[in-house]
Design an enzyme around this catalytic site. Sequence first.
Site, mmCIF file in Angstrom:
data_model
loop_
_atom_site.group_PDB
_atom_site.id
_atom_site.type_symbol
_atom_site.label_atom_id
_atom_site.label_comp_id
_atom_site.label_asym_id
_atom_site.label_seq_id
_atom_site.Cartn_x
_atom_site.Cartn_y
_atom_site.Cartn_z
ATOM 1 N N ALA A 144 -3.190 -6.491 -0.042
ATOM 2 C CA ALA A 144 -3.606 -7.872 0.200
ATOM 3 C C ALA A 144 -3.594 -8.245 1.673
ATOM 4 O O ALA A 144 -4.521 -8.896 2.173
ATOM 5 C CB ALA A 144 -2.705 -8.827 -0.583
ATOM 6 N N CYS A 153 2.797 0.989 11.523
ATOM 7 C CA CYS A 153 3.896 1.598 10.777
ATOM 8 C C CYS A 153 4.562 2.725 11.548
ATOM 9 O O CYS A 153 5.650 3.160 11.196
ATOM 10 C CB CYS A 153 3.380 2.135 9.438
ATOM 11 S SG CYS A 153 2.719 0.851 8.366
ATOM 12 N N GLY A 211 0.803 -1.202 0.000
ATOM 13 C CA GLY A 211 0.000 0.000 0.000
ATOM 14 C C GLY A 211 0.844 1.263 0.000
ATOM 15 O O GLY A 211 0.500 2.258 -0.642
#
Length: 384
Positions: free
Chosen positions: A201, A324, A72
């Site tokens: 995914a 993240c 992404g």
Amino acid sequence: MFRPVYLDHNATTPIDPAVLAAMLPWLESQHGNASSRHEYGRQARQAIDEARQRVAAAVNAHPTEVVFTSGGSEANNLFVKGAAGCLKAGVIAVSAVEHPCILKPALQLQAQGWRVRTLAVDANARIDTADFAEALQLKPRLLSVMAANNETGVLQDIERLAEAAKGSGWFHTDAVQMLGKQVLDFRALNAAGLHAMTLSAHKACGPKGAAALILDKRVEIQPQIAGGGHERGLRSGTENVAALVGFGVAAELAAQRVAELPARLRAMQKALEAGLLGLGARIFAQGADRLPNTTYFAFPGIDGETLVGKLDREGFAVASGAACSSANPEPSHVLRAMGVEPESARGAVRVSLGAGNTEADIEQFINALQATVGRLQGLTALAV
């Protein structure tokens, strides 16, 4: 082996057994390079083509609109930097609650003469309508607004925003958290005025290392990885066939399950939040439409990182914010944009549910949380 109850599905999800089964041949015996002309290569190319069709069908797009990437973050960078590279420098408008992989490349464009216009949000993390209208007066050449926030789970009305932005530039949404949790219809959003959308995914029971930028073919983008001309010249690099095959199956399964899974997640979310409120927690963005699996909360005087660590030892895997950004000790930029005071923001903990969770998980979690919070509050009282 000790296995904590997994309550961190917005960070990543377990691979579905059907996805793994589809991937295994491409990890064991079918090792061809999809650019090769022999039979091994032709089989790999066919597998990628089929995966592209599955991903497109899952979000009502055309296969030629699917550009595969490694994740992404790469897909978001490809849109921001790639589209900017084909335009005269101007204004890029991004919401204050975007993922860093939108915010940071937008800021990098400033060195090329671009101006970043940050779109304000209200106390429930929804785009401020008046501020959005004001930003549109600047005629931004690029816009990006996240469809569902990874921390709060707040849903933006992308269709309404895209309609309002018609006449401005290319409009993108990061929909990474939406796949499998809400219906995604790129064709309808495209008709409203959206031009690009990011999927990943591993947020939908697929493998890490596979994602896509769904891109209106009218949008010209400059490749960020040059080389052999893969993905119609938009993203070079030998394809990860196994991961893309898995992505295709995961997207197909996500589209099938979206009819029933959200309702089950919502029921567990309701029970979770009733328990949290009973313990005195503050639930962030409680008044907004949110993903049915995401709850972001804090307890007064309790540090979020500390609580996450204690819960992990009790057998529950949760997060203190975005995975993240876990190395960043600063309070969440999302909560800051919402006007949450720093002390409360530092206490933030996120629970994100998945298909494998049960009502028993929720009950056990609330019991463990009650005991853990009680101990931490006791220690805080002694320290005063």
